[in-house]
Design a protein around this motif. Structure first.
Motif, PDB file in Angstrom:
ATOM      1  N   PRO A 142     -29.844  83.605  40.262  1.00 23.88           N
ATOM      2  CA  PRO A 142     -30.290  82.771  41.388  1.00 23.88           C
ATOM      3  C   PRO A 142     -29.174  81.885  41.926  1.00 23.88           C
ATOM      4  CG  PRO A 142     -31.151  81.922  39.310  1.00 23.88           C
ATOM      5  CD  PRO A 142     -30.506  83.239  38.996  1.00 23.88           C
ATOM      6  N   THR A 143     -29.222  81.601  43.225  1.00 24.95           N
ATOM      7  CA  THR A 143     -28.264  80.722  43.886  1.00 24.95           C
ATOM      8  C   THR A 143     -29.040  79.646  44.633  1.00 24.95           C
ATOM      9  OG1 THR A 143     -26.720  82.559  44.184  1.00 24.95           O
ATOM     10  CG2 THR A 143     -26.342  80.589  45.519  1.00 24.95           C
ATOM     11  N   SER A 144     -28.662  78.387  44.446  1.00 19.57           N
ATOM     12  CA  SER A 144     -29.379  77.288  45.088  1.00 19.57           C
ATOM     13  C   SER A 144     -28.970  77.151  46.548  1.00 19.57           C
ATOM     14  CB  SER A 144     -29.091  75.975  44.353  1.00 19.57           C
ATOM     15  OG  SER A 144     -27.720  75.620  44.498  1.00 19.57           O
ATOM     16  N   GLY A 145     -29.820  76.501  47.325  1.00 20.87           N
ATOM     17  CA  GLY A 145     -29.528  76.269  48.731  1.00 20.87           C
ATOM     18  C   GLY A 145     -28.316  75.384  48.925  1.00 20.87           C
ATOM     19  N   SER A 146     -28.096  74.426  48.018  1.00 20.78           N
ATOM     20  CA  SER A 146     -26.944  73.523  48.143  1.00 20.78           C
ATOM     21  C   SER A 146     -25.630  74.287  47.982  1.00 20.78           C
ATOM     22  CB  SER A 146     -27.032  72.405  47.093  1.00 20.78           C
ATOM     23  OG  SER A 146     -26.990  72.946  45.781  1.00 20.78           O
ATOM     24  N   LYS A 147     -25.608  75.289  47.096  1.00 19.44           N
ATOM     25  CA  LYS A 147     -24.390  76.081  46.912  1.00 19.44           C
ATOM     26  C   LYS A 147     -24.127  76.954  48.142  1.00 19.44           C
ATOM     27  CE  LYS A 147     -24.498  76.216  41.865  1.00 19.44           C
ATOM     28  NZ  LYS A 147     -24.663  77.056  40.650  1.00 19.44           N
ATOM     29  N   PHE A 148     -25.214  77.462  48.752  1.00 15.01           N
ATOM     30  CA  PHE A 148     -25.050  78.215  49.994  1.00 15.01           C
ATOM     31  C   PHE A 148     -24.437  77.326  51.067  1.00 15.01           C
ATOM     32  CE2 PHE A 148     -26.820  78.910  54.242  1.00 15.01           C
ATOM     33  CZ  PHE A 148     -26.335  80.177  54.514  1.00 15.01           C
ATOM     34  N   PHE A 149     -24.926  76.087  51.198  1.00 15.15           N
ATOM     35  CA  PHE A 149     -24.443  75.177  52.231  1.00 15.15           C
ATOM     36  C   PHE A 149     -22.987  74.798  51.982  1.00 15.15           C
ATOM     37  CE2 PHE A 149     -24.207  70.918  54.282  1.00 15.15           C
ATOM     38  CZ  PHE A 149     -24.456  71.338  55.583  1.00 15.15           C
ATOM     39  N   GLN A 150     -22.612  74.566  50.722  1.00 19.65           N
ATOM     40  CA  GLN A 150     -21.225  74.239  50.389  1.00 19.65           C
ATOM     41  C   GLN A 150     -20.296  75.392  50.744  1.00 19.65           C
ATOM     42  OE1 GLN A 150     -21.281  73.219  46.226  1.00 19.65           O
ATOM     43  NE2 GLN A 150     -22.497  71.365  46.544  1.00 19.65           N
ATOM     44  N   GLY A 151     -20.710  76.617  50.402  1.00 25.60           N
ATOM     45  CA  GLY A 151     -19.908  77.782  50.731  1.00 25.60           C
ATOM     46  C   GLY A 151     -19.771  77.965  52.224  1.00 25.60           C
ATOM     47  N   TYR A 152     -20.873  77.746  52.939  1.00 30.34           N
ATOM     48  CA  TYR A 152     -20.857  77.886  54.402  1.00 30.34           C
ATOM     49  C   TYR A 152     -19.872  76.899  55.032  1.00 30.34           C
ATOM     50  CZ  TYR A 152     -22.429  77.287  59.206  1.00 30.34           C
ATOM     51  OH  TYR A 152     -22.463  77.164  60.571  1.00 30.34           O
ATOM     52  N   LEU A 153     -19.921  75.637  54.614  1.00 29.75           N
ATOM     53  CA  LEU A 153     -19.017  74.635  55.173  1.00 29.75           C
ATOM     54  C   LEU A 153     -17.560  74.988  54.900  1.00 29.75           C
ATOM     55  CD1 LEU A 153     -20.736  71.181  54.412  1.00 29.75           C
ATOM     56  CD2 LEU A 153     -20.463  72.316  56.621  1.00 29.75           C
ATOM     57  N   GLY A 154     -17.269  75.421  53.663  1.00 26.12           N
ATOM     58  CA  GLY A 154     -15.891  75.780  53.318  1.00 26.12           C
ATOM     59  C   GLY A 154     -15.390  76.969  54.115  1.00 26.12           C
ATOM     60  N   ALA A 155     -16.242  78.003  54.273  1.00 24.32           N
ATOM     61  CA  ALA A 155     -15.842  79.211  54.994  1.00 24.32           C
ATOM     62  C   ALA A 155     -15.576  78.922  56.464  1.00 24.32           C
ATOM     63  CB  ALA A 155     -16.926  80.278  54.855  1.00 24.32           C
ATOM     64  N   VAL A 156     -16.478  78.187  57.103  1.00 23.97           N
ATOM     65  CA  VAL A 156     -16.331  77.898  58.533  1.00 23.97           C
ATOM     66  C   VAL A 156     -15.147  76.968  58.780  1.00 23.97           C
ATOM     67  CG1 VAL A 156     -17.449  76.822  60.522  1.00 23.97           C
ATOM     68  CG2 VAL A 156     -18.751  78.320  59.030  1.00 23.97           C
ATOM     69  N   THR A 157     -14.992  75.970  57.922  1.00 24.94           N
ATOM     70  CA  THR A 157     -13.869  75.043  58.077  1.00 24.94           C
ATOM     71  C   THR A 157     -12.534  75.763  57.967  1.00 24.94           C
ATOM     72  OG1 THR A 157     -15.185  73.236  57.165  1.00 24.94           O
ATOM     73  CG2 THR A 157     -12.810  72.938  57.182  1.00 24.94           C
ATOM     74  N   SER A 158     -12.403  76.660  56.990  1.00 28.20           N
ATOM     75  CA  SER A 158     -11.137  77.393  56.817  1.00 28.20           C
ATOM     76  C   SER A 158     -10.850  78.275  58.025  1.00 28.20           C
ATOM     77  CB  SER A 158     -11.185  78.242  55.548  1.00 28.20           C
ATOM     78  OG  SER A 158     -12.173  79.262  55.646  1.00 28.20           O
ATOM     79  N   ALA A 159     -11.870  78.955  58.551  1.00 35.03           N
ATOM     80  CA  ALA A 159     -11.666  79.852  59.691  1.00 35.03           C
ATOM     81  C   ALA A 159     -11.208  79.096  60.921  1.00 35.03           C
ATOM     82  CB  ALA A 159     -12.962  80.604  60.003  1.00 35.03           C
ATOM     83  N   VAL A 160     -11.919  78.027  61.236  1.00 39.56           N
ATOM     84  CA  VAL A 160     -11.584  77.253  62.435  1.00 39.56           C
ATOM     85  C   VAL A 160     -10.198  76.620  62.290  1.00 39.56           C
ATOM     86  CG1 VAL A 160     -12.248  75.253  63.820  1.00 39.56           C
ATOM     87  CG2 VAL A 160     -13.995  76.844  63.023  1.00 39.56           C
ATOM     88  N   SER A 161      -9.876  76.112  61.099  1.00 37.82           N
ATOM     89  CA  SER A 161      -8.575  75.478  60.884  1.00 37.82           C
ATOM     90  C   SER A 161      -7.433  76.466  61.081  1.00 37.82           C
ATOM     91  CB  SER A 161      -8.509  74.880  59.475  1.00 37.82           C
ATOM     92  OG  SER A 161      -9.521  73.926  59.281  1.00 37.82           O
ATOM     93  N   ILE A 162      -7.567  77.659  60.511  1.00 40.34           N
ATOM     94  CA  ILE A 162      -6.514  78.669  60.634  1.00 40.34           C
ATOM     95  C   ILE A 162      -6.355  79.099  62.091  1.00 40.34           C
ATOM     96  CG2 ILE A 162      -5.855  81.033  60.024  1.00 40.34           C
ATOM     97  CD1 ILE A 162      -7.360  80.546  57.337  1.00 40.34           C
ATOM     98  N   ALA A 163      -7.455  79.368  62.766  1.00 42.39           N
ATOM     99  CA  ALA A 163      -7.393  79.846  64.153  1.00 42.39           C
ATOM    100  C   ALA A 163      -6.803  78.799  65.086  1.00 42.39           C
ATOM    101  CB  ALA A 163      -8.788  80.237  64.626  1.00 42.39           C
ATOM    102  N   VAL A 164      -7.274  77.554  64.951  1.00 43.44           N
ATOM    103  CA  VAL A 164      -6.774  76.487  65.820  1.00 43.44           C
ATOM    104  C   VAL A 164      -5.303  76.223  65.529  1.00 43.44           C
ATOM    105  CG1 VAL A 164      -6.978  74.033  66.350  1.00 43.44           C
ATOM    106  CG2 VAL A 164      -9.030  75.434  66.142  1.00 43.44           C
ATOM    107  N   GLY A 165      -4.940  76.235  64.247  1.00 41.23           N
ATOM    108  CA  GLY A 165      -3.531  76.010  63.890  1.00 41.23           C
ATOM    109  C   GLY A 165      -2.612  77.053  64.499  1.00 41.23           C
ATOM    110  N   LEU A 166      -2.998  78.319  64.430  1.00 45.88           N
ATOM    111  CA  LEU A 166      -2.183  79.381  65.014  1.00 45.88           C
ATOM    112  C   LEU A 166      -2.128  79.271  66.541  1.00 45.88           C
ATOM    113  CD1 LEU A 166      -3.286  82.437  62.840  1.00 45.88           C
ATOM    114  CD2 LEU A 166      -1.041  81.367  62.863  1.00 45.88           C
TER     115      LEU A 166
END
Length: 325
Positions: A142-166
């Protein structure tokens, strides 16, 4: 091809194609991502599940063919998660990845992106990817909703940071001519998306690394929970997510650079976006089955590579785990 060759004797829970060969996995996943399964009704799904249960229990009525059984299993595998037994929400099924993901790809590849549009399309793309990764994960633990939300924030933040930086880096590269700068900007989505896809998979499935995933013997019985198998599963999935955007984000900019020079598109610039969308759809349709066919969904690993307690719990030399998609 004779029907008996196209539909071999039915095997519950297995693929009708050879999963040890890339071509067999490609044919299998072309079945999995078939968008026609998005239109299967609730009654059709229930009939398919019921037929497979009857086969499992030995109560199958006479006259049911192997072809019907294979088609029922295709429907169930496209809609029902193999670990949870629950329906996957339509936009997040692998069969919905291309229809629902193509508009996002078109947005990522639009020329002359502003900072705001870059952030928006990268956020939308990684939000969709996060939900697809979560919905098609190994859910044996099982995976909790809080872990899903943490993963989502990390994934989206990394994508936007890399794209904007480039994007900012290219805009400040004054030595590029305007035409070269525009061409480079069109290729920016690939390293941004590829890097972010890896982060997305790891972060959305991080709980598997900590808690492990179930491994099964040759009878389909759970032998134990393995963190080593979880690392293999996530590594294999991450590799497919690096390969996946290559044709999608590299081919369309090359093709469109040539197509936009055609007299027809120069006379009718309104056709550029529809043509661009068709090119992206074709690239996506090519890339997805090729990428996810790199590894079988039900992967195998030798028990000598796993934890000692796993090896001690079974006589099998090789065990199986659900890699996820």
């Amino acid at each position: 091809m004779p029907l008996s060759e196209e539909y071999p004797p039915f095997r519950l829970g297995e693929s009708r194609f050879n999963q040890s060969m890339f071509y067999g996995r490609l044919r299998h996943f072309l079945n999995v991502i078939d968008p026609r399964t998005l239109f299967v009704s609730e009654s059709e799904l229930n009939a398919s599940v019921r037929m497979l249960e009857q086969f499992k229990n030995g109560t199958l009525p006479p006259g049911v063919t192997d072809a019907q059984l294979w088609k029922s299993q295709k429907v169930k595998q496209a809609i029902i998660h193999p670990d949870t037994g629950e329906k996957i929400f339509m936009p997040f099924r692998m069969s919905g990845y291309i229809p629902f993901g193509t508009p996002v790809v078109v947005g990522l590849l639009l020329p002359n992106q502003t900072l705001l549009s870059t952030v928006f399309w990268q956020w939308l793309n990684q939000s969709h990817n996060a939900c697809v990764n979560y919905s098609n994960r190994n859910a044996s633990q099982p995976t909790s909703g809080s872990k899903f939300f943490q993963g989502y924030l990390g994934a989206v933040t990394s994508a936007v940071s890399i794209a904007v930086g480039l994007s900012v880096l290219v805009q400040k590269a004054e030595r590029f001519s305007p035409a070269t700068r525009l061409l480079v900007q069109r290729f920016i989505p690939f390293p941004a998306v590829a890097s972010a896809n890896v982060c997305n998979v790891v972060l959305m499935r991080y709980s598997e690394l900590k808690e492990g995933i179930s491994v099964l013997d040759d009878q389909g019985k759970v032998v134990g929970t393995s963190q080593v198998a979880a690392r293999h599963a996530i590594l294999e999935t991450a590799m497919t997510r690096v390969v996946l955007p290559m044709p999608i984000l590299v081919l369309p900019p090359i093709v469109m650079t040539f197509l936009e020079r055609l007299p027809l598109l120069q006379r009718r610039p309104r056709l550029v976006l529809p043509v661009h969308s068709l090119v992206c759809l074709a690239a996506f349709s090519l890339a997805l089955p090729l990428a996810i066919s790199l590894f079988p969904q039900q992967s195998q690993i030798h028990v000598s590579q796993l934890e000692p307690e796993i090896a001690a719990a079974t006589d099998c030399e090789v065990v199986t785990y659900n890699k996820g998609l």
